[in-house]
Design a protein around this motif. Structure first.
Motif, short mmCIF file in Angstrom:
data_model
loop_
_atom_site.label_atom_id
_atom_site.label_comp_id
_atom_site.label_asym_id
_atom_site.label_seq_id
_atom_site.Cartn_x
_atom_site.Cartn_y
_atom_site.Cartn_z
N HIS A 63 1.17 -1.73 -0.06
CA HIS A 63 -0.32 -0.37 0.07
C HIS A 63 0.54 1.15 0.42
O HIS A 63 1.71 1.18 -0.17
CB HIS A 63 -0.83 0.09 1.43
CG HIS A 63 -1.81 -0.82 1.34
ND1 HIS A 63 -2.92 -1.38 0.42
CD2 HIS A 63 -2.20 -2.56 1.96
CE1 HIS A 63 -3.06 -2.59 0.93
NE2 HIS A 63 -2.42 -3.02 2.09
N ALA A 64 0.45 2.41 -0.43
CA ALA A 64 1.17 3.55 -0.08
C ALA A 64 -0.03 4.63 -0.10
O ALA A 64 -0.88 4.67 -0.64
CB ALA A 64 1.58 4.17 -1.68
N THR A 65 0.68 5.61 0.38
CA THR A 65 -0.09 7.17 0.79
C THR A 65 0.96 8.48 -0.11
O THR A 65 1.83 7.65 -0.29
CB THR A 65 -0.46 7.96 2.18
OG1 THR A 65 0.43 8.44 2.30
CG2 THR A 65 -1.18 6.71 2.38
N THR A 66 0.75 9.64 -1.05
CA THR A 66 1.14 10.23 -1.78
C THR A 66 0.47 11.95 -1.68
O THR A 66 -1.34 11.24 -1.50
CB THR A 66 1.16 9.91 -2.98
OG1 THR A 66 1.91 10.88 -3.47
CG2 THR A 66 -0.10 9.39 -3.79
N ASN A 67 1.02 12.78 -1.99
CA ASN A 67 0.04 14.24 -2.15
C ASN A 67 0.36 14.12 -3.57
O ASN A 67 -0.78 15.15 -3.90
CB ASN A 67 1.42 15.02 -1.46
CG ASN A 67 1.16 14.85 0.57
OD1 ASN A 67 -0.01 14.16 1.07
ND2 ASN A 67 2.10 15.23 1.17
N LEU A 68 0.30 13.76 -4.29
CA LEU A 68 0.58 13.74 -5.69
C LEU A 68 0.00 13.30 -6.32
O LEU A 68 -0.99 12.30 -6.32
CB LEU A 68 2.43 13.21 -5.91
CG LEU A 68 3.72 13.70 -5.43
CD1 LEU A 68 4.38 13.39 -5.60
CD2 LEU A 68 3.76 15.34 -5.01
N ASN A 69 -0.05 14.16 -7.28
CA ASN A 69 -1.27 13.37 -8.79
C ASN A 69 -0.67 11.98 -9.69
O ASN A 69 0.71 11.78 -9.97
CB ASN A 69 -2.26 14.12 -9.36
CG ASN A 69 -0.86 15.42 -10.01
OD1 ASN A 69 -0.13 14.59 -10.24
ND2 ASN A 69 -1.43 16.40 -10.31
N ALA A 70 -0.90 11.66 -10.36
CA ALA A 70 -0.69 10.79 -11.33
C ALA A 70 0.90 10.86 -12.12
O ALA A 70 1.51 10.64 -12.84
CB ALA A 70 -1.49 10.13 -12.31
N GLN A 71 0.59 12.71 -12.92
CA GLN A 71 1.30 12.72 -13.23
C GLN A 71 2.84 13.22 -12.67
O GLN A 71 4.02 13.13 -13.22
CB GLN A 71 0.80 14.23 -14.52
CG GLN A 71 1.82 14.64 -15.30
CD GLN A 71 2.15 13.69 -16.30
OE1 GLN A 71 0.99 13.29 -17.12
NE2 GLN A 71 3.84 13.61 -16.15
N GLU A 72 2.75 13.82 -11.05
CA GLU A 72 3.59 14.14 -10.60
C GLU A 72 4.49 12.84 -10.12
O GLU A 72 5.40 12.81 -10.29
CB GLU A 72 2.72 14.62 -9.47
CG GLU A 72 2.31 16.59 -9.73
CD GLU A 72 2.23 17.05 -8.81
OE1 GLU A 72 2.10 17.85 -8.53
OE2 GLU A 72 0.98 16.38 -7.61
N LEU A 73 3.90 11.80 -10.32
CA LEU A 73 4.49 10.31 -9.71
C LEU A 73 5.09 9.42 -10.97
O LEU A 73 6.20 9.34 -10.39
CB LEU A 73 3.41 9.25 -9.38
CG LEU A 73 2.56 9.35 -7.89
CD1 LEU A 73 1.55 8.39 -7.72
CD2 LEU A 73 3.08 9.18 -6.67
#
Length: 207
Positions: free
Chosen positions: A167-177
């Motif tokens: 699993h993961a958490t992120t503040n970024l959107n798909a393009q930023e990832l």
């Protein structure tokens, strides 16, 4: 205190979402302090997460959620992603637990110990990689390394071969990832994770 999450029907538990929310708020206060609360505006995302964790295959399928993949929980800073991922696993103590590890700590360990750290995350444990995408760059003896990108590739192999969950958490959107990890890792992430997102306007709950 004991909290019922539903009713027992023979050998099957019929979960009750309202009871699950009561449990999560009570457990959250024990873990994070008396100010913790479940916000009404988060009910939609919580409903999906609860269905995923109790493995309600029928309803998850209707919502496009694959219970055999991990969760990538995205949302603004302070919306409660990390707290929820730490909390939700207690709702299903009979399932394999996962460790919530800050991504920046993994990079700090790599900078100190080197490539052994990447190998350590290729083990048989389940992990939640917290705050993915905002960790510093990895450098060991002058060699740069995209540490979390390499770990995600390792975790993908473990998922394909052994169905091991990440699993993961992120503040970024798909393009930023994709910008952070590259197209190859991003395509693997699509296979590794169900993307679940808080509303962009979710408030910062840390104050």
């Amino acid at each position: 205190m004991q909290y019922a999450l539903g009713t027992l029907n023979g050998r099957e538990i019929r979960y009750d979402f309202e009871k699950m929310l009561i449990y999560l708020e009570a457990k959250g206060r024990l873990m994070f302090g008396k100010k913790f609360k479940i916000y009404r505006e988060d009910r939609d995302i919580l409903y999906k997460l609860c269905l995923y964790f109790i493995k309600d295959r029928a309803r998850c399928s209707q919502l496009g959620i694959d219970v055999d993949k991990g969760i990538l929980l995205s949302g603004p800073v302070g919306c409660g992603k990390t707290s929820l991922m730490k909390l939700l696993k207690y709702m299903v103590p009979h399932r394999r637990p996962y460790a919530v590890i800050p991504s920046r700590n993994i990079v700090f360990a790599f900078n100190h110990l080197g490539y052994k750290v990447i190998g350590d995350y290729g083990d048989s444990q389940s992990y939640c990689l917290d705050d993915l995408g905002v960790e510093p760059g990895g450098v060991h003896f002058g060699k740069e390394c995209n540490v979390l990108g390499e770990i995600l590739l390792s975790r993908y192999e473990l998922f394909i071969e052994h169905r091991l969950m990440t699993h993961a958490t992120t503040n970024l959107n798909a393009q930023e990832l994709e910008d952070r990890y590259g197209n190859r890792v991003r395509s693997r992430m699509r296979e590794l994770f169900n993307l679940m997102a808080f509303d962009k306007g979710s408030r910062d709950k840390r104050d």
